[in-house]
Enzyme design. Sequence first.
Site, PDB file in Angstrom:
ATOM      1  CG  HIS A  65      -0.445  -0.451   2.473  1.00  0.00           C
ATOM      2  ND1 HIS A  65      -0.263  -1.783   2.756  1.00  0.00           N
ATOM      3  CD2 HIS A  65      -0.050   0.216   3.582  1.00  0.00           C
ATOM      4  CE1 HIS A  65       0.217  -1.919   3.976  1.00  0.00           C
ATOM      5  NE2 HIS A  65       0.366  -0.711   4.504  1.00  0.00           N
ATOM      6  CB  CYS A  79       0.493  -0.272  10.717  1.00  0.00           C
ATOM      7  SG  CYS A  79      -0.775   0.292   9.545  1.00  0.00           S
TER       8      CYS A  79
END
Length: 757
Positions: A67, A170
């Site tokens: 991502h 994260c």
Amino acid sequence: MELKDLFGKQISFFDVDLNSKEEVIDFLSNKLQEEKYIKSVEDFKAAVYKRESEGSTGVGDGIGIPHVLNPTVQKSAIAFARLKNKVDWQSLDDQPVDLVFMIMTNGKDGNEHLTALADLSGFLMKSEVQKKLRSSKSIKDIESAFTKSEKKVEVSTKAGSYDVIGITACPTGIAHTYMAQEKLEEYAKAKGLTVKIETQGRRGIENRLTQEDIDNAKVIILAHDKALEGLSRLNGKKVIDTNTKEAIFKGDQLIEKYKKGEGLTEIKASADSSSESSEFTMRKFLDFKGNLLGGISRMLPFVVAGGIILGIAFLIDFAAGNGEAGGDFGTVNPAAGWFAAIGKTSMAMMVPILGAFIAYSIVGTQGLMPGMVAGLFSSNIMGFAYSGDETGWNGLWGRLLSDSLKGTESGFIGAIVGGYLAALLVVGWSKAMVKFPKGLQGARDIVFIPVISLLSISLTMFVINIPLGFLMGGISKGIEALAQLNLLWLVSILIGFMMCVDMGGPINKIAYSLGNLAVGSKLVTDVTSQGYADQTIIMASAMLAGMLPPLMIAISTIIFPRAWTAKDRDAAKANWLMGACFVSEGAIPFMVKDPKRVAVSAMIGGALIGGLVGALKIKLLASHGGVFVFPLLNSALIGEGAMTGGSIALGAGGATIILLGASFLSGFILGVWRTADIKTGKLILDSTNGVKESILAKIEAVKNNSKIENKDVRLNTLNSKLTQYGEFEAELVTKQKAYQAILAEKQKAKESRKANK
């Protein structure tokens, strides 16, 4: 927006024959650029590999979710690839990957995209979804797998009585944050435990743990790959401090370890990391453009609505035969005065609202009150602080100052500076009071911080209004001196230029305030001078030049559609009305995105308007109204300055031609400039300009219309246009890369020179 809406037929691939992680990333990156989802393959791949270096995006169960959060992404989406061969992805469970989801966003598409992206983690944890994906053959199968079939039912739990609590985070805040949350909740519920997990992701802090939750919890797990915010809430508590990988694959073991007292860490965080102060980050102060737009976007409705309604008041007074009312024009007729009161009240709130929402954009609701007060003291609309009549409740601050220190209102400059200072004060006092006793925390936010912030910003504005007020007043005095010397044509040029410098900002307001003084015969006070009789030329110049910026934008988007995004062209439609109603602020969103080209193009047109208005001696007795007050324009070249049919015809007719001509010229300059810089790679549109989409829509319409004659000929023509435009875009990409390379070399040379000094 649902998760399935982020997938697309053009970027979904099935049984792709690739043999390594690198081949998958190369394949998907190239496809994304072909379909215009990203601007640069190189920048995109660099962002992918940077994220991979921070920790594998192979989340287990044969799934990889690389991502990217990067400006090269043009629109949020998810590219999907079901691989023919499993490839090594250094996955968390050490198993190869056959399902790859390439998540991309630029962080600007809104919370709905982030919500949809976060939902991906929840879906991918389900075995039935994985099974559907591995048997999928088309985009419809993908959409079916990610369609919510039923709402999640939560068992009601009394607040503050959770068995298991935790925090997950994260680096990008998109995937692992929510996957860890999902798995911890699943593990806890499988053990019959109640659970609450706070996430610190791209959508901010959600499901925030309260102090009661923390004090009553039996298990506390922190699963994170970056620093957590608000850790001081947990001071003195024993926790399991681990990463998201452990939470995803070994969450059940972590819960058991906590119960046994194994691997626990006691939290000892500094006060600055508390939840109260962590909501305020100094990084928000650096987003000047975003903060300014945050204030302007809230201010615009007051300007637009107030300006239009004020114009109605002027029109009523003119129809009632009160055209010679001078500074009282718009208030003589009772009906006109009713509308004028509404318009003036709305427009008077512009500066306070600007200050309030600049502070709000930085620190949230705590900044509204001190920011608005800063704006009120900048605009002095209530007269309590400064007033020529220092009696009673008037001019209370002015009495503390000597005459040498009394300037004028600081206006927009004061509101912008005050909004920032108000936010800074809120942050400072919030941090200073972070150690308040638990029982006084509610009073701190409702009483102590607001009261001290109010006193602090008031003292600050009392001090800074002196230099800022003199700055604004000095500019005004200089123009007054030129008017006294009968150089009104030069003043008219300056006024037209100033009205277009910042489109409703402080310089614009200085010019407009001078026009208002002229309407009230207070700019040139020597009744024996020609400047006294003709000073309302300045108001005509100010209004016409102020109408130009939004009209210029609207015209440019029509003449040069490829130089603007589809979103810009749609937004510019409102500028026709804003320009007609003399709402310069309609151009501000465009100027913020492209300050140099928009401002310079407008200033050229504004100066031209000022010069021509001065040459024709066009005067205006109304201080606002746009097209509604065009009947009040008259030329001093005819009828010796009186409101005669001939002078009105020359004034109104000349003004119309001047305004449209100058707006067209400025719009043409702006369009040519943007087009040239786009072609050379200096300007990159922040989203699609809609040309390709428009051609594709036409092709689809022709295909579906059986009544069209010579359908093949029309399709061939449209396909040819599509091919040509594709080649044009490909050439742009090459030029943009070349220009960026030149800039990089210049920067490198600059840094080298600094290092050698």
